[in-house]
Design a protein around this motif. Structure first.
Motif, PDB file in Angstrom:
ATOM      1  N   MET A   1       0.826  -1.192   0.000  1.00 49.00           N
ATOM      2  CA  MET A   1       0.000   0.000   0.000  1.00 49.00           C
ATOM      3  C   MET A   1       0.868   1.253   0.000  1.00 49.00           C
ATOM      4  N   ASP A   2       1.789   1.356   0.943  1.00 47.92           N
ATOM      5  CA  ASP A   2       2.672   2.516   1.008  1.00 47.92           C
ATOM      6  C   ASP A   2       4.069   2.117   0.564  1.00 47.92           C
ATOM      7  N   LEU A   3       4.769   3.043  -0.046  1.00 55.34           N
ATOM      8  CA  LEU A   3       6.164   2.837  -0.348  1.00 55.34           C
ATOM      9  C   LEU A   3       6.955   3.158   0.906  1.00 55.34           C
ATOM     10  N   ILE A   4       7.700   2.205   1.426  1.00 57.17           N
ATOM     11  CA  ILE A   4       8.437   2.407   2.667  1.00 57.17           C
ATOM     12  C   ILE A   4       9.813   2.997   2.348  1.00 57.17           C
ATOM     13  N   LEU A   5      10.146   4.057   3.045  1.00 57.20           N
ATOM     14  CA  LEU A   5      11.448   4.675   2.884  1.00 57.20           C
ATOM     15  C   LEU A   5      12.486   3.882   3.674  1.00 57.20           C
ATOM     16  N   GLU A   6      13.755   4.164   3.480  1.00 54.86           N
ATOM     17  CA  GLU A   6      14.814   3.469   4.202  1.00 54.86           C
ATOM     18  C   GLU A   6      14.660   3.601   5.712  1.00 54.86           C
ATOM     19  N   THR A   7      14.033   4.642   6.174  1.00 53.08           N
ATOM     20  CA  THR A   7      13.844   4.855   7.608  1.00 53.08           C
ATOM     21  C   THR A   7      12.760   3.955   8.179  1.00 53.08           C
ATOM     22  N   GLY A   8      11.972   3.321   7.327  1.00 51.95           N
ATOM     23  CA  GLY A   8      10.871   2.491   7.792  1.00 51.95           C
ATOM     24  C   GLY A   8       9.550   3.231   7.833  1.00 51.95           C
ATOM     25  N   PHE A   9       9.555   4.515   7.546  1.00 50.32           N
ATOM     26  CA  PHE A   9       8.328   5.310   7.532  1.00 50.32           C
ATOM     27  C   PHE A   9       7.850   5.461   6.101  1.00 50.32           C
ATOM     28  N   SER A  10       6.548   5.437   5.915  1.00 53.16           N
ATOM     29  CA  SER A  10       6.005   5.568   4.566  1.00 53.16           C
ATOM     30  C   SER A  10       5.936   7.035   4.157  1.00 53.16           C
ATOM     31  N   ARG A  11       5.891   7.262   2.869  1.00 51.34           N
ATOM     32  CA  ARG A  11       5.723   8.620   2.349  1.00 51.34           C
ATOM     33  C   ARG A  11       4.397   9.196   2.823  1.00 51.34           C
ATOM     34  N   ASP A  12       3.364   8.331   2.913  1.00 49.52           N
ATOM     35  CA  ASP A  12       2.059   8.789   3.383  1.00 49.52           C
ATOM     36  C   ASP A  12       2.140   9.375   4.785  1.00 49.52           C
ATOM     37  N   SER A  13       2.979   8.810   5.648  1.00 50.92           N
ATOM     38  CA  SER A  13       3.116   9.322   7.008  1.00 50.92           C
ATOM     39  C   SER A  13       3.615  10.764   6.988  1.00 50.92           C
ATOM     40  N   PHE A  14       4.581  11.058   6.155  1.00 50.85           N
ATOM     41  CA  PHE A  14       5.102  12.419   6.067  1.00 50.85           C
ATOM     42  C   PHE A  14       4.084  13.370   5.444  1.00 50.85           C
ATOM     43  N   GLU A  15       3.292  12.860   4.508  1.00 50.22           N
ATOM     44  CA  GLU A  15       2.238  13.681   3.906  1.00 50.22           C
ATOM     45  C   GLU A  15       1.168  14.024   4.937  1.00 50.22           C
ATOM     46  N   VAL A  16       0.820  13.061   5.786  1.00 54.04           N
ATOM     47  CA  VAL A  16      -0.157  13.321   6.850  1.00 54.04           C
ATOM     48  C   VAL A  16       0.359  14.411   7.769  1.00 54.04           C
ATOM     49  N   ILE A  17       1.614  14.325   8.155  1.00 55.95           N
ATOM     50  CA  ILE A  17       2.204  15.340   9.042  1.00 55.95           C
ATOM     51  C   ILE A  17       2.136  16.713   8.388  1.00 55.95           C
ATOM     52  N   GLN A  18       2.537  16.802   7.135  1.00 62.38           N
ATOM     53  CA  GLN A  18       2.544  18.082   6.430  1.00 62.38           C
ATOM     54  C   GLN A  18       1.125  18.646   6.309  1.00 62.38           C
ATOM     55  N   GLN A  19       0.170  17.808   5.913  1.00 59.41           N
ATOM     56  CA  GLN A  19      -1.210  18.275   5.764  1.00 59.41           C
ATOM     57  C   GLN A  19      -1.803  18.663   7.114  1.00 59.41           C
ATOM     58  N   ALA A  20      -1.522  17.890   8.159  1.00 56.01           N
ATOM     59  CA  ALA A  20      -2.060  18.203   9.490  1.00 56.01           C
ATOM     60  C   ALA A  20      -1.523  19.539   9.978  1.00 56.01           C
ATOM     61  N   ARG A  21      -0.250  19.783   9.739  1.00 56.37           N
ATOM     62  CA  ARG A  21       0.345  21.058  10.171  1.00 56.37           C
ATOM     63  C   ARG A  21      -0.249  22.238   9.409  1.00 56.37           C
ATOM     64  N   SER A  22      -0.605  22.005   8.156  1.00 52.65           N
ATOM     65  CA  SER A  22      -1.199  23.075   7.354  1.00 52.65           C
ATOM     66  C   SER A  22      -2.663  23.293   7.691  1.00 52.65           C
ATOM     67  N   GLY A  23      -3.304  22.264   8.206  1.00 47.92           N
ATOM     68  CA  GLY A  23      -4.731  22.323   8.520  1.00 47.92           C
ATOM     69  C   GLY A  23      -5.556  21.796   7.361  1.00 47.92           C
ATOM     70  N   VAL A  24      -6.616  21.119   7.711  1.00 45.92           N
ATOM     71  CA  VAL A  24      -7.535  20.556   6.721  1.00 45.92           C
ATOM     72  C   VAL A  24      -8.870  21.264   6.895  1.00 45.92           C
ATOM     73  N   GLU A  25      -9.526  21.563   5.787  1.00 46.42           N
ATOM     74  CA  GLU A  25     -10.811  22.257   5.861  1.00 46.42           C
ATOM     75  C   GLU A  25     -11.877  21.380   6.492  1.00 46.42           C
ATOM     76  N   ARG A  26     -12.738  21.990   7.262  1.00 47.00           N
ATOM     77  CA  ARG A  26     -13.813  21.287   7.953  1.00 47.00           C
ATOM     78  C   ARG A  26     -14.714  20.545   6.969  1.00 47.00           C
ATOM     79  N   GLY A  27     -14.896  21.080   5.771  1.00 48.04           N
ATOM     80  CA  GLY A  27     -15.718  20.444   4.753  1.00 48.04           C
ATOM     81  C   GLY A  27     -15.239  19.050   4.386  1.00 48.04           C
ATOM     82  N   LYS A  28     -13.937  18.819   4.503  1.00 46.12           N
ATOM     83  CA  LYS A  28     -13.387  17.491   4.220  1.00 46.12           C
ATOM     84  C   LYS A  28     -13.910  16.474   5.238  1.00 46.12           C
ATOM     85  N   ALA A  29     -14.189  16.918   6.459  1.00 47.39           N
ATOM     86  CA  ALA A  29     -14.756  16.019   7.469  1.00 47.39           C
ATOM     87  C   ALA A  29     -16.103  15.487   6.999  1.00 47.39           C
TER      88      ALA A  29
END
Length: 134
Positions: A1-29
């Motif tokens: 499902m996810d491409l795992i980086l050498e660190t063992g963390f997926s790219r999706d994990s870093f994308e979640v962090i970036q999007q969460a820090r930026s904020g997600v619109e309430r409409g997406k809920a």
């Protein structure tokens, strides 16, 4: 499902962090909840908000980091669940509301108010996916 980086963390994990820090619109809920018929009453604890606060937010209002991250985790969980249940949103919606012995007779949905709960529900979905039921 996810491409795992050498660190063992997926790219999706870093994308979640970036999007969460930026904020997600309430409409997406509403969009995410609508995929499996979750009510605002069910969504509020998942997002760590009161139901009243959730109702009060405009669709274009940005959720805080915590609520944004929880929404993104829910979205990932639903993708995983839909994959396990062959895209059948109705089946996934029912499954999330049924108490399971693997979760000490708690419904998966009731555990999604914690990040540990998200992991536990993913684990059960993985067991179903791989044919390990008990």
């Amino acid at each position: 499902m996810d491409l795992i980086l050498e660190t063992g963390f997926s790219r999706d994990s870093f994308e979640v962090i970036q999007q969460a820090r930026s904020g997600v619109e309430r409409g997406k809920a509403d969009e995410v909840a609508g995929k499996i018929g979750l009510t605002d009453k069910e969504m509020a604890p998942i997002l760590n908000l009161s139901e009243r606060t959730l109702h009060r937010l405009r669709p274009d209002a940005l959720l805080d980091n915590n609520s944004s991250e929880r929404l993104l985790l829910l979205e990932q969980l639903l993708v995983h669940g839909l994959d396990v249940f062959d895209g059948r949103a109705d089946v996934l919606g029912r499954w999330l509301r049924i108490p399971l012995s693997e979760l000490h007779q708690q419904a998966p949905l009731t555990l999604l108010d914690t990040t540990t709960g998200f992991g536990m529900v993913h684990n059960v979905l993985g067991r179903i996916e791989h044919g390990i039921y008990a």
